[in-house]
Every structure is written in C-alpha cells, then in structure tokens.
Design a protein around this motif. Structure first.
Motif, PDB file in Angstrom:
ATOM      1  N   LEU A   1      33.121  45.475  80.462  1.00 11.88           N
ATOM      2  CA  LEU A   1      34.359  45.846  81.145  1.00 11.88           C
ATOM      3  C   LEU A   1      35.249  46.754  80.297  1.00 11.88           C
ATOM      4  O   LEU A   1      36.248  47.286  80.796  1.00 11.88           O
ATOM      5  CB  LEU A   1      35.138  44.581  81.527  1.00 11.88           C
ATOM      6  N   GLY A   2      34.901  46.926  79.018  1.00 14.89           N
ATOM      7  CA  GLY A   2      35.698  47.785  78.154  1.00 14.89           C
ATOM      8  C   GLY A   2      36.960  47.132  77.634  1.00 14.89           C
ATOM      9  O   GLY A   2      37.933  47.830  77.287  1.00 14.89           O
ATOM     10  N   TYR A   3      36.978  45.799  77.577  1.00 13.34           N
ATOM     11  CA  TYR A   3      38.111  45.062  77.029  1.00 13.34           C
ATOM     12  C   TYR A   3      37.691  44.345  75.751  1.00 13.34           C
ATOM     13  O   TYR A   3      36.501  44.220  75.457  1.00 13.34           O
ATOM     14  CB  TYR A   3      38.630  44.016  78.020  1.00 13.34           C
ATOM     15  N   THR A   4      38.663  43.851  75.025  1.00 17.73           N
ATOM     16  CA  THR A   4      38.359  42.938  73.927  1.00 17.73           C
ATOM     17  C   THR A   4      38.279  41.523  74.482  1.00 17.73           C
ATOM     18  O   THR A   4      38.805  41.235  75.569  1.00 17.73           O
ATOM     19  CB  THR A   4      39.451  42.987  72.845  1.00 17.73           C
ATOM     20  N   VAL A   5      37.629  40.644  73.759  1.00 19.11           N
ATOM     21  CA  VAL A   5      37.564  39.241  74.177  1.00 19.11           C
ATOM     22  C   VAL A   5      38.974  38.658  74.241  1.00 19.11           C
ATOM     23  O   VAL A   5      39.289  37.842  75.127  1.00 19.11           O
ATOM     24  CB  VAL A   5      36.682  38.428  73.204  1.00 19.11           C
ATOM     25  N   LYS A   6      39.831  39.102  73.341  1.00 14.59           N
ATOM     26  CA  LYS A   6      41.214  38.602  73.330  1.00 14.59           C
ATOM     27  C   LYS A   6      41.937  38.971  74.620  1.00 14.59           C
ATOM     28  O   LYS A   6      42.678  38.156  75.192  1.00 14.59           O
ATOM     29  CB  LYS A   6      41.953  39.181  72.119  1.00 14.59           C
ATOM     30  N   THR A   7      41.709  40.187  75.115  1.00 16.26           N
ATOM     31  CA  THR A   7      42.337  40.615  76.370  1.00 16.26           C
ATOM     32  C   THR A   7      41.825  39.786  77.548  1.00 16.26           C
ATOM     33  O   THR A   7      42.591  39.351  78.407  1.00 16.26           O
ATOM     34  CB  THR A   7      42.063  42.105  76.629  1.00 16.26           C
TER      35      THR A   7
END
Length: 244
Positions: free
Chosen positions: A150-156
C-alpha cells in the motif's frame, strides 16, 4: 433468531439484518420471518458511492432501529425501491441502482457497535488496508507485506487500525483469516489440511495452533459443534412443519 457468521441475533419489529456476500447464515429456530427482503446480486449495477459497502467483511450485520426517524427513512427507501421495481412498463435499472445506493449509504450512517470497526475513523488508510486485506488474507499475514503493497509504513497502518478498530494491524489480519477458517470448517466438507493450505498455512499443525489461539477451540471441535447445531435446527424445523 437468526445467525450470521456464527453470531446469533434476536429479530423483532424494527430489526434490520444485512447479510453480505460470502457470509454464512442459519435460521436458528422454526418460524416465519415476516418482513421486507431485498436481494441484489453481484451482477446488479452499483454506483461508485455504494461499491465496497456490500463487501465490508467487518461491518455490522444487525441493527435495531430505535428511533422513529431511522425506521421511517429506511422503510421509505425500501418502499420506493419496491414501487420502482413493480412500475408498470418495467423499472429503470439506473433508478433502482441509485435508490439502492441511497439505502446502503443511509444504513452506513447508523452508529456501529463498539465491537465493529468504524472504517470512517481510520480514514483512507484504513479503507485501503481493509480492501487489500480482503484480497490478500489467504496469502500473507504479515503487517509488513500490507504496508509495502500500500506504500505506507507499518506505523501508519497501525495508527489507522487503532483508530478504526482499537486493535493492531496484526489483530485485524488474524481476525479475517480466523473468520474465513470458521466459514470453511462449518460449511464445507474439505479436510482441515486442505483448508489450512487454502489460507496460506504450510502445515496443518500451525493452522491448528492459530485457530485454537484465535477461537479457543480446535478446528475439529469447532466443525463438530457446527454440524450438531445445523442438525438440531433442521430437526426442529422438520418436526414443526417449517420448510428450509
């Protein structure tokens, strides 16, 4: 009483049930369900506004319409659909589609129980994650894989999931896998080993440990309990003269 995805709901005047594609249901007691039934198939054209609402696996299945306004609006939308469907000369598919979208969007406004995710609270990030989860739950259970896709960080992703569900990304992934496992165990004759492979487990023993940890029972015991419940409901319906 009506069971959807292994949760039993009492049905009385003002009850709204929404059973979505892929969900499993069972009439748990003999009797007649008096009410308006609306069936729309995957082939029916949906508007972009309503697309996705019907496939939201984590959405509630039951509401008790407690206010006059909610009941009146829902009833009016259903009545308008019914009237258009039976229009002399035939209905307009476009109007039916728009009326259906209005009904689904109206239902989506109802408050969700705390046990169900609020996809609005998680914003676009959670909505995209939820859609990707529905596509990929049988191939990966790693939060990192979803973040990469999805192009996010795991934190996001974690912040979005916490806002929508109060749980971690991993919890959301595992909950979806466990639900599909329950569906397959209860409503298919496939061996446990085959179900394990379908859900991405390389070894049946790993699947068994996962399922027991998530549900508190083994796959075999869960399947046996569901078969017993189904047989009991069928026997009750037959003895009362009700059809299935």
């Amino acid at each position: 009483m009506h069971t959807v995805d292994f949760v039993t709901y009492p049905c009385r005047p003002g009850t709204l049930l929404w059973v979505r594609p892929g969900q499993v249901q069972r009439f748990t007691t003999p009797g007649r369900m008096n009410g308006t039934h609306l069936l729309f198939t995957p082939a029916f054209p949906e508007t972009s506004a309503a697309r996705g609402l019907a496939d939201d696996w984590s959405a509630p299945n039951c509401w008790q319409l407690g206010t006059d306004a909610d009941y009146a609006t829902t009833s009016a939308l259903l009545a308008r659909l019914h009237s258009e469907y039976n229009r002399p000369g035939g209905p307009s598919r476009e109007i039916l589609s728009l009326l259906l979208a209005a009904l689904l969007l109206h239902i989506d406004r109802f408050p969700r129980p705390r046990t169900h995710p609020d996809r609005h609270a998680g914003g676009e990030v959670y909505a995209r994650f939820d859609a990707e989860l529905e596509r990929s739950y049988a191939t990966t259970r790693r939060a990192e894989d979803y973040a990469d896709r999805l192009g996010y960080t795991v934190k996001t992703l974690t912040r979005a999931c916490q806002a929508a569900t109060g749980q971690s990304v991993k919890h959301a992934i595992d909950a979806r896998v466990a639900l599909q496992a329950q569906r397959l165990l209860a409503h298919s004759d496939e061996p446990v080993a085959v179900i394990a492979r379908r859900l991405g487990f390389s070894e049946p023993t790993n699947f068994g440990k996962f399922f027991t940890r998530r549900t508190g029972t083994t796959p075999g015991d869960f399947r046996a309990a569901q078969q017993t419940a189904t047989a009991s409901a069928s026997t009750s319906a037959a003895s009362s003269g009700e059809g299935s």
